[in-house]
Design a protein around this motif. Structure first.
Motif, PDB file in Angstrom:
ATOM      1  N   SER A   1      -2.719 -28.804 -25.988  1.00 37.64           N
ATOM      2  CA  SER A   1      -2.118 -27.659 -25.311  1.00 37.64           C
ATOM      3  C   SER A   1      -2.814 -26.358 -25.697  1.00 37.64           C
ATOM      4  CB  SER A   1      -0.624 -27.582 -25.652  1.00 37.64           C
ATOM      5  OG  SER A   1       0.050 -28.723 -25.203  1.00 37.64           O
ATOM      6  N   LEU A   2      -3.117 -26.223 -26.970  1.00 41.30           N
ATOM      7  CA  LEU A   2      -3.842 -25.033 -27.417  1.00 41.30           C
ATOM      8  C   LEU A   2      -5.243 -24.999 -26.817  1.00 41.30           C
ATOM      9  CD1 LEU A   2      -2.756 -25.020 -31.175  1.00 41.30           C
ATOM     10  CD2 LEU A   2      -1.832 -23.655 -29.293  1.00 41.30           C
ATOM     11  N   PHE A   3      -5.855 -26.174 -26.715  1.00 43.28           N
ATOM     12  CA  PHE A   3      -7.172 -26.274 -26.094  1.00 43.28           C
ATOM     13  C   PHE A   3      -7.115 -25.848 -24.626  1.00 43.28           C
ATOM     14  CE2 PHE A   3      -9.593 -29.164 -23.291  1.00 43.28           C
ATOM     15  CZ  PHE A   3     -10.867 -28.738 -23.568  1.00 43.28           C
ATOM     16  N   LEU A   4      -6.084 -26.323 -23.909  1.00 44.97           N
ATOM     17  CA  LEU A   4      -5.932 -25.959 -22.503  1.00 44.97           C
ATOM     18  C   LEU A   4      -5.668 -24.470 -22.337  1.00 44.97           C
ATOM     19  CD1 LEU A   4      -3.763 -28.961 -21.256  1.00 44.97           C
ATOM     20  CD2 LEU A   4      -6.174 -28.555 -20.787  1.00 44.97           C
ATOM     21  N   LEU A   5      -4.853 -23.920 -23.236  1.00 48.97           N
ATOM     22  CA  LEU A   5      -4.567 -22.488 -23.181  1.00 48.97           C
ATOM     23  C   LEU A   5      -5.847 -21.685 -23.328  1.00 48.97           C
ATOM     24  CD1 LEU A   5      -2.507 -20.190 -23.084  1.00 48.97           C
ATOM     25  CD2 LEU A   5      -2.280 -20.396 -25.567  1.00 48.97           C
ATOM     26  N   LEU A   6      -6.689 -22.079 -24.289  1.00 49.64           N
ATOM     27  CA  LEU A   6      -7.948 -21.372 -24.524  1.00 49.64           C
ATOM     28  C   LEU A   6      -8.884 -21.488 -23.325  1.00 49.64           C
ATOM     29  CD1 LEU A   6     -10.055 -19.945 -26.331  1.00 49.64           C
ATOM     30  CD2 LEU A   6     -10.681 -22.211 -27.206  1.00 49.64           C
ATOM     31  N   THR A   7      -9.114 -22.721 -22.859  1.00 50.46           N
ATOM     32  CA  THR A   7     -10.080 -22.928 -21.780  1.00 50.46           C
ATOM     33  C   THR A   7      -9.659 -22.243 -20.491  1.00 50.46           C
ATOM     34  OG1 THR A   7      -9.032 -25.040 -21.219  1.00 50.46           O
ATOM     35  CG2 THR A   7     -10.912 -25.104 -22.716  1.00 50.46           C
ATOM     36  N   ASN A   8      -8.370 -22.330 -20.161  1.00 46.25           N
ATOM     37  CA  ASN A   8      -7.921 -21.737 -18.904  1.00 46.25           C
ATOM     38  C   ASN A   8      -7.837 -20.220 -18.982  1.00 46.25           C
ATOM     39  OD1 ASN A   8      -7.129 -24.024 -16.923  1.00 46.25           O
ATOM     40  ND2 ASN A   8      -6.358 -24.698 -18.896  1.00 46.25           N
ATOM     41  N   LEU A   9      -7.540 -19.680 -20.165  1.00 41.91           N
ATOM     42  CA  LEU A   9      -7.541 -18.232 -20.334  1.00 41.91           C
ATOM     43  C   LEU A   9      -8.953 -17.681 -20.161  1.00 41.91           C
ATOM     44  CD1 LEU A   9      -6.162 -15.572 -21.115  1.00 41.91           C
ATOM     45  CD2 LEU A   9      -6.557 -16.172 -23.512  1.00 41.91           C
ATOM     46  N   VAL A  10      -9.908 -18.293 -20.858  1.00 44.35           N
ATOM     47  CA  VAL A  10     -11.294 -17.826 -20.754  1.00 44.35           C
ATOM     48  C   VAL A  10     -11.827 -18.045 -19.340  1.00 44.35           C
ATOM     49  CG1 VAL A  10     -13.638 -18.125 -21.627  1.00 44.35           C
ATOM     50  CG2 VAL A  10     -11.696 -18.242 -23.198  1.00 44.35           C
ATOM     51  N   GLY A  11     -11.505 -19.207 -18.742  1.00 45.14           N
ATOM     52  CA  GLY A  11     -11.949 -19.476 -17.382  1.00 45.14           C
ATOM     53  C   GLY A  11     -11.393 -18.470 -16.392  1.00 45.14           C
ATOM     54  N   GLY A  12     -10.118 -18.101 -16.552  1.00 50.43           N
ATOM     55  CA  GLY A  12      -9.515 -17.099 -15.676  1.00 50.43           C
ATOM     56  C   GLY A  12     -10.164 -15.739 -15.837  1.00 50.43           C
TER      57      GLY A  12
ATOM     58  N   LYS B   1     -18.865 -29.894 -28.381  1.00 47.71           N
ATOM     59  CA  LYS B   1     -17.993 -28.896 -27.755  1.00 47.71           C
ATOM     60  C   LYS B   1     -18.037 -28.958 -26.230  1.00 47.71           C
ATOM     61  CE  LYS B   1     -18.542 -25.600 -31.581  1.00 47.71           C
ATOM     62  NZ  LYS B   1     -18.972 -24.231 -31.962  1.00 47.71           N
ATOM     63  N   ALA B   2     -18.657 -30.019 -25.706  1.00 45.77           N
ATOM     64  CA  ALA B   2     -18.802 -30.138 -24.253  1.00 45.77           C
ATOM     65  C   ALA B   2     -17.472 -30.080 -23.508  1.00 45.77           C
ATOM     66  CB  ALA B   2     -19.548 -31.434 -23.914  1.00 45.77           C
ATOM     67  N   PRO B   3     -16.384 -30.736 -23.989  1.00 46.69           N
ATOM     68  CA  PRO B   3     -15.104 -30.647 -23.271  1.00 46.69           C
ATOM     69  C   PRO B   3     -14.585 -29.216 -23.139  1.00 46.69           C
ATOM     70  CG  PRO B   3     -15.049 -32.470 -24.820  1.00 46.69           C
ATOM     71  CD  PRO B   3     -16.291 -31.698 -25.118  1.00 46.69           C
ATOM     72  N   ILE B   4     -14.843 -28.378 -24.153  1.00 52.34           N
ATOM     73  CA  ILE B   4     -14.381 -26.991 -24.102  1.00 52.34           C
ATOM     74  C   ILE B   4     -15.124 -26.228 -23.002  1.00 52.34           C
ATOM     75  CG2 ILE B   4     -14.232 -24.812 -25.382  1.00 52.34           C
ATOM     76  CD1 ILE B   4     -13.933 -26.421 -27.924  1.00 52.34           C
ATOM     77  N   TYR B   5     -16.450 -26.332 -23.017  1.00 48.39           N
ATOM     78  CA  TYR B   5     -17.241 -25.616 -22.016  1.00 48.39           C
ATOM     79  C   TYR B   5     -16.964 -26.150 -20.613  1.00 48.39           C
ATOM     80  CZ  TYR B   5     -19.828 -23.772 -26.015  1.00 48.39           C
ATOM     81  OH  TYR B   5     -20.171 -23.141 -27.183  1.00 48.39           O
ATOM     82  N   ALA B   6     -16.808 -27.469 -20.487  1.00 45.32           N
ATOM     83  CA  ALA B   6     -16.517 -28.054 -19.173  1.00 45.32           C
ATOM     84  C   ALA B   6     -15.152 -27.593 -18.669  1.00 45.32           C
ATOM     85  CB  ALA B   6     -16.558 -29.580 -19.266  1.00 45.32           C
ATOM     86  N   GLY B   7     -14.160 -27.488 -19.574  1.00 39.94           N
ATOM     87  CA  GLY B   7     -12.838 -27.019 -19.176  1.00 39.94           C
ATOM     88  C   GLY B   7     -12.845 -25.573 -18.715  1.00 39.94           C
ATOM     89  N   ILE B   8     -13.581 -24.721 -19.432  1.00 45.88           N
ATOM     90  CA  ILE B   8     -13.676 -23.313 -19.052  1.00 45.88           C
ATOM     91  C   ILE B   8     -14.354 -23.179 -17.689  1.00 45.88           C
ATOM     92  CG2 ILE B   8     -14.770 -21.110 -19.631  1.00 45.88           C
ATOM     93  CD1 ILE B   8     -14.441 -21.863 -22.582  1.00 45.88           C
ATOM     94  N   PHE B   9     -15.450 -23.907 -17.508  1.00 44.63           N
ATOM     95  CA  PHE B   9     -16.201 -23.813 -16.252  1.00 44.63           C
ATOM     96  C   PHE B   9     -15.366 -24.338 -15.077  1.00 44.63           C
ATOM     97  CE2 PHE B   9     -20.127 -25.146 -13.709  1.00 44.63           C
ATOM     98  CZ  PHE B   9     -20.321 -23.859 -13.236  1.00 44.63           C
ATOM     99  N   SER B  10     -14.635 -25.433 -15.282  1.00 42.35           N
ATOM    100  CA  SER B  10     -13.802 -25.986 -14.218  1.00 42.35           C
ATOM    101  C   SER B  10     -12.697 -25.014 -13.821  1.00 42.35           C
ATOM    102  CB  SER B  10     -13.186 -27.318 -14.659  1.00 42.35           C
ATOM    103  OG  SER B  10     -14.195 -28.289 -14.870  1.00 42.35           O
TER     104      SER B  10
END
Length: 332
Positions: A218-229, A269-278
């Motif tokens: 959940s914390l990972f999703l919060l980070l990736t989606n915040l940065v992606g937004g 760290k590929a899942p983090i960058y992929a989540g942000i980009f998606s």
């Protein structure tokens, strides 16, 4: 290159739900070493299910709201269950988006449900073709090794271990459904304006909630989606400053190169960058692919809806995991 080509086609032609094709392409490059027969089999099955759902909705299921919501819930559970097997990631993603959006479109505009299903089919087929084309033109001999390091295969389970694994998948799927279904039912009941993008985002985001260790996730999703937004807002403001299609492609090519380099050079760290980009592609692509003249208002309205939905999913997931953790300690 693959993501940029997908953007060129999606943003240039702009068919129904074209903006999800770059997301699918990015997901393929992040999750799979190369296109295989299983990739095409998975795509074909996903497209068949998409058509069947669109046809069912077009033939009057939307006239029975309780039955419709029950079917949506059952199919969401199936998607959560399948998503926990890496071989079915793409199928479960297509299934989740289709299950949430096609019936909703059938409720709002019954005649448009089949058109939406066709749009998703075109995006999925186009994503696989671009993925295959890029690997044919630019083969990467080290891709399989890198993919194996990021996505290690698990040994086949048998006996009690297999039954335990299946029971865990069912529990995780039920947990994800319990978290996400109330907000989906809310959108269906009130028919919120501009809900298609938000529900697509909820579908993609909530799939991750079916995985174990949801507190960290959940914390990972919060980070990736915040940065992606945030990146989507920056890209949007730049496009408003220079509203020129070649500039759009050049800007998104730069983002693609930066994230592609990070994913390849830092596989851990590929899942983090992929989540942000998606997250960036979903939010940014949905708005610029639309025909709404009040694009400024629609962009930030959708950003607000997505933020609220994301906060809800993450907050409830944290509460559920904390409660389960406290219950487990009490039992011990």
């Amino acid at each position: 290159m693959g993501v940029v080509l997908a953007m060129l086609l999606a943003y240039g032609i702009n068919w129904t739900f074209a903006y999800v094709m770059p997301v699918f392409v990015a997901k393929f490059f992040a999750d799979r070493p190369e296109p295989t027969k299983e990739t095409f089999d998975e795509l074909f099955l996903a497209m068949v299910v998409t058509v069947l759902i669109a046809m069912a909705v077009s033939n009057g299921v939307t006239q029975y709201p309780l039955i419709l919501l029950l079917l949506v819930g059952l199919l969401m559970f199936w998607a959560y269950y399948l998503f926990q097997n890496p071989k079915w990631n793409f199928f479960s993603t297509i299934l989740m988006i289709t299950v949430l959006l096609v019936p909703y479109m059938g409720v709002i505009h019954p005649a448009a449900a089949l058109m939406l299903g066709k749009g998703l089919m075109i995006s999925g087929c186009g994503a696989v073709l671009i993925f295959w084309l890029m690997h044919s033109l630019l083969p990467d001999l080290d891709s399989l090794a890198m993919w194996s390091a990021v996505n290690p295969e698990q040994g086949a389970a048998s006996g009690d271990t297999e039954r335990t694994y299946e029971a865990e998948r069912v529990r995780n799927a039920l947990k994800a459904l319990a978290i996400s279904f109330p907000v989906i039912a809310y959108f269906y009941y009130f028919q919120i304006n501009g809900a298609l993008l938000t529900m697509a985002f909820i579908g993609i985001l909530s799939l991750q909630l079916s995985c174990p260790k949801s507190i960290k996730l959940s914390l990972f999703l919060l980070l990736t989606n915040l940065v992606g937004g945030i990146l989507a807002v920056i890209a949007y403001e730049l496009l408003v400053t220079v509203p020129w299609f070649p500039f759009l492609l050049a800007m998104m090519a730069l983002f693609s190169l930066l994230f592609g380099q990070k994913i390849c050079t830092e596989p851990g760290k590929a899942p983090i960058y992929a989540g942000i980009f998606s997250a960036m592609l979903v939010v940014f692509g949905a708005v610029i692919s639309g025909s709404d003249k009040a694009i400024d208002v629609s962009f930030y309205t959708r950003i607000g809806q997505i933020s609220m939905a994301g906060i809800y999913l993450i907050f409830v997931a944290l509460l559920v995991d904390l409660h389960c953790g406290a219950t487990s300690k009490a039992d011990i």
